[in-house]
Design a protein around this motif. Structure first.
Motif, short mmCIF file in Angstrom:
data_model
loop_
_atom_site.label_atom_id
_atom_site.label_comp_id
_atom_site.label_asym_id
_atom_site.label_seq_id
_atom_site.Cartn_x
_atom_site.Cartn_y
_atom_site.Cartn_z
N GLY A 189 0.70 -1.22 0.01
CA GLY A 189 -0.01 -0.02 -0.03
C GLY A 189 0.85 1.33 -0.06
N LYS A 190 2.27 1.00 0.01
CA LYS A 190 2.89 2.38 0.10
C LYS A 190 2.76 3.26 -1.08
N SER A 191 2.86 2.82 -2.35
CA SER A 191 2.38 3.95 -3.45
C SER A 191 1.03 4.07 -3.57
N THR A 192 0.20 3.34 -3.11
CA THR A 192 -1.22 3.90 -3.14
C THR A 192 -1.38 4.96 -1.78
N ASP A 244 0.17 -5.22 4.01
CA ASP A 244 -1.38 -5.37 4.06
C ASP A 244 -2.23 -4.28 4.16
N GLY A 245 -1.65 -3.03 3.77
CA GLY A 245 -2.38 -1.84 3.95
C GLY A 245 -2.65 -1.17 5.31
N ARG A 246 -1.61 -1.58 5.98
CA ARG A 246 -1.54 -1.22 7.59
C ARG A 246 -0.34 -0.71 7.77
N VAL A 247 -0.32 0.27 8.86
CA VAL A 247 1.13 0.63 9.55
C VAL A 247 1.48 -0.52 10.16
#
Length: 248
Positions: free
Chosen positions: A53-56, A224-227
């Motif tokens: 998710g980093k680029s998103t 997985d989209g989380r910190v």
């Protein structure tokens, strides 16, 4: 429609942001209730495995993509719900970009590429600031060269100058050393760090490289989209250890 403002000491931030790609059975939750602040005048790296998710996150922060829930802000301006025209103005006037692929126009000289954004916005460059940026990047002797006459490292330095010339609130760098050899990459990373420490810039960099992250003041790991973790004052070893802890 006027942009909403909020009291915020940070250069950019997100609150409980959700971003979903696709629909139905193929839907992927690229960002899952992410909350982060990016302090002004700091160099922050965002890391994680492919699909983390980093680029998103960077695209949503920069107003290049919308979110499905939550809020996004640049400085005191709330991006959520802004019309396209207002987002375009915000990106033009307050955000700088450095991409892996340089994104220079081949028919223009280095100087013309640096000043292109200002000219499209109808703004005149500050000659003194142009000299500061050009000299900091070692481009004084390359301003009349076209991109095809420059090395990859020189092209990326032109891209950095273009990102900084408008004095944006924040510069977003997406894998800025991905197409460079180690020496040219180190030069670009050194300049990005110097732009923060000496010129007061704010830089948020997406990278997969622990060595690149070691140039930053703070690392944020996504999974997985989380910190998943924070790495203060990152070194290559501490970032690698954190990534290994995620099973990367």
């Amino acid at each position: 429609m006027q942009p909403a403002t909020v009291d915020s000491p940070v250069a950019a931030g997100v609150r409980r942001v959700v971003k979903i790609h696709g629909r139905g059975d193929t839907a992927v939750r690229a960002l899952d209730h992410v909350t982060l602040d990016f302090p002004a005048q700091r160099f922050t790296s965002v890391l994680g495995p492919s699909g983390s998710g980093k680029s998103t996150l960077m695209h949503c922060l920069a107003g290049l993509d919308t979110v499905d829930a939550g809020s996004v802000r640049i400085g005191r301006t709330e991006l959520t719900g802004l019309p396209d025209s207002a987002l375009t103005r915000l990106r033009r006037d307050h955000v700088g970009f450095v991409f892996q692929s340089f994104n220079l126009l081949p028919t223009m000289t280095a100087e013309e590429n640096i000043l292109l954004g200002l000219r499209l916005a109808g703004r005149k460059p500050d000659p003194a600031w142009l000299r500061v940026v050009v000299d900091a990047l070692g481009l004084r002797q390359r301003l009349r060269h076209h991109p095809g006459e420059l090395s990859g490292g020189q092209q990326q330095r032109v891209a950095c100058a273009r990102a900084l010339i408008g004095r944006p609130q924040v510069v977003f760098a997406d894998e800025p050393t991905g197409n460079l050899d180690s020496r040219a990459g180190a030069e670009v990373l050194g300049f990005l760090r110097a732009s923060v420490r000496e010129l007061g810039q704010t830089v948020v960099m997406v990278t997969h490289d622990p060595v690149a992250a070691s140039y930053t003041d703070h690392g944020v790991l996504l999974a997985d989209g989380r910190v998943a973790a924070h790495v203060p004052r990152p070194t290559a070893d501490s970032v690698l250890a954190a990534l290994t802890g995620l099973g990367v």
